[in-house]
Scaffold this active site. Structure first.
Site, PDB file in Angstrom:
ATOM      1  N   SER A 142       0.598   8.763   0.914  1.00  0.00           N
ATOM      2  CA  SER A 142      -0.204   9.009  -0.291  1.00  0.00           C
ATOM      3  C   SER A 142      -0.819  10.398  -0.168  1.00  0.00           C
ATOM      4  O   SER A 142      -0.932  10.935   0.952  1.00  0.00           O
ATOM      5  CB  SER A 142      -1.332   7.974  -0.359  1.00  0.00           C
ATOM      6  OG  SER A 142      -2.276   8.302  -1.366  1.00  0.00           O
ATOM      7  N   TYR A 155      -8.247   2.713   3.027  1.00  0.00           N
ATOM      8  CA  TYR A 155      -6.963   3.233   2.513  1.00  0.00           C
ATOM      9  C   TYR A 155      -6.685   4.618   3.074  1.00  0.00           C
ATOM     10  O   TYR A 155      -5.579   4.910   3.540  1.00  0.00           O
ATOM     11  CB  TYR A 155      -7.041   3.254   0.980  1.00  0.00           C
ATOM     12  CG  TYR A 155      -5.741   3.569   0.268  1.00  0.00           C
ATOM     13  CD1 TYR A 155      -4.845   2.549  -0.063  1.00  0.00           C
ATOM     14  CD2 TYR A 155      -5.423   4.876  -0.108  1.00  0.00           C
ATOM     15  CE1 TYR A 155      -3.661   2.833  -0.743  1.00  0.00           C
ATOM     16  CE2 TYR A 155      -4.247   5.157  -0.779  1.00  0.00           C
ATOM     17  CZ  TYR A 155      -3.374   4.130  -1.101  1.00  0.00           C
ATOM     18  OH  TYR A 155      -2.201   4.420  -1.777  1.00  0.00           O
TER      19      TYR A 155
END
Ligand code: NAD
Length: 260
Positions: A142, A155
Site C-alpha cells: 500500500s 495497517y
C-alpha cells in the site's frame, strides 16, 4: 501467456485480488482462490472463471489469521496443482482508530492477516519455486507501506512490514529465477475503502460521493481512484520475462500520493 502456471491469490473473492485472479486466469494460469464471503457467490465466481478462461480454478477458504489454515491451503495447492509458481499476497483488512483506542484484537488481526500471512505463504511456497528455479511473489502492500496516516497504526505497521519482507525475500532469491516485489496502491474503490468512505460521509454529514472526493483530495493528487484492473495489469507485467530483473522493490500506483 502464462499457460499452465499455478497461481494462488489470497483474498481473491473480491476487489483487487479478484481482478488479479481474473487477469492471471485470462493469461492461462490455473488458479487457487482464497478469501471470505458467501459460499454460493464464491462457487459462482470459481466456476465462471474456469468456464470463461478454460483453466482449472480451485478455492480454499483458509482464514489467513491462522497459520495452520495457511499450511492446509498450501498443501491443498500442492495436491491440486503441484505447487505454486505465482503467489499473490493480497488479503487485507483495515480498522481506523487512534492508537490509544485501538482494540487489541483488531491490532492482532491486522498484523496477522496483512503481514504475518505473507511470511507463512512465502516460506511454504519458496522451496517449490526454488526446485523449479522460477517463481513470482507479488505482495499487495500500500502507499501505507511507504508513508503513514493518523489512526491507521496497525495497517501502516503491517504494510511497512510487508515492504521490508519484500526486500529481504527479494535479496534471498536474487540469484534464482524467483522475483519478489510489492505493489503499493493508493486509494482503490473496493469494499475495504467503501467502508471508510461511508464512515466519513456519516461523520461529516455529507454524501457518499462527496466523501469519496474528500478522501482523494486529502491524499491522492491525481484525484482519481486506482482501478483493480490497472493493478492486475501491473501484476501480469511482473510475471513476464521483461520483469526478470525487477526484484525486492516496490511499485507505487498511487496517483502521486507518496511523491508529496
Ligand atoms: P477487499 O475488502 O475487496 O478484499 C479483501 C480480500 O481479503 C477479500 O477477498 C476478503 O475476503 C479477504 N480477507 C479478509 N480477511 C481475510 C481472512 N482472515 N482470511 C482470508 N481472506 C481474508 O479489499 P481490497 O481493497 O481489494 O484489498 C486487497 C488488498 O489491497 C489488501 O491487502 C489491502 O490492504 C490492499 N490495498 C487496498 C487499497 C484500497 O484503496 N482499496 C489500497 C492499498 C492497498
Amino acid at each position: 501467456m502464462l499457460t499452465s502456471k499455478a497461481a494462488l491469490i489470497t483474498g481473491s473473492t473480491s476487489g483487487i485480488g479478484l481482478a488479479i485472479a481474473q487477469a492471471l486466469a485470462a493469461n492461462g494460469c490455473n488458479i487457487v482462490l482464497n478469501g471470505l464471503g458467501d459460499p454460493t457467490a464464491i462457487e459462482q465466481t470459481r466456476s465462471h472463471m474456469a468456464r470463461e478462461y478454460g483453466v482449472s480454478v480451485f478455492y480454499h477458504g483458509a482464514d489467513l489469521s491462522q497459520s495452520d489454515e495457511i499450511e492446509a491451503m498450501m498443501a491443498y495447492a500442492e495436491d491440486q496443482l503441484g505447487g505454486i509458481d505465482i503467489l499473490v499476497n493480497n488479503a487485507g483488512i483495515q480498522h481506523v482508530a487512534l492508537t490509544e483506542d485501538f482494540p487489541v484484537e483488531k491490532w492482532n488481526a491486522i498484523i496477522a492477516i496483512n503481514m504475518n500471512s505473507n511470511f507463512h505463504t512465502t516460506r511454504l511456497a519458496l522451496p517449490g519455486m526454488k526446485r523449479k528455479n522460477w517463481g513470482r511473489i507479488i505482495n499487495i502492500a500500500s502507499a501505507h507501506g511507504l508513508v503513514g496516516s493518523a489512526q491507521k497504526s496497525a495497517y501502516v505497521t503491517a504494510k511497512h512490514g510487508v515492504v521490508g519482507f519484500t526486500k529481504v525475500t527479494g535479496l534471498e532469491t536474487a540469484k534464482t529465477g524467483i522475483t519478489v516485489n510489492a505493489i503499493c496502491p493508493g486509494w482503490v474503490r473496493t469494499e475495504l475503502v467503501e467502508k471508510q468512505i461511508a464512515a466519513r460521509a456519516t461523520a461529516d454529514n455529507i454524501s457518499v460521493e462527496a466523501a469519496a472526493t474528500s478522501l482523494l483530495v486529502e491524499k491522492q493528487p491525481s484525484l482519481q481512484f486506482v482501478t483493480p484492473a490497472a493493478l492486475a495489469d501491473t501484476a501480469l507485467f511482473l510475471c513476464g520475462s521483461s520483469a526478470d530483473q525487477i526484484t525486492g522493490t516496490t511499485i507505487s500506483m498511487d496517483g502521486g500520493w507518496t511523491a508529496q
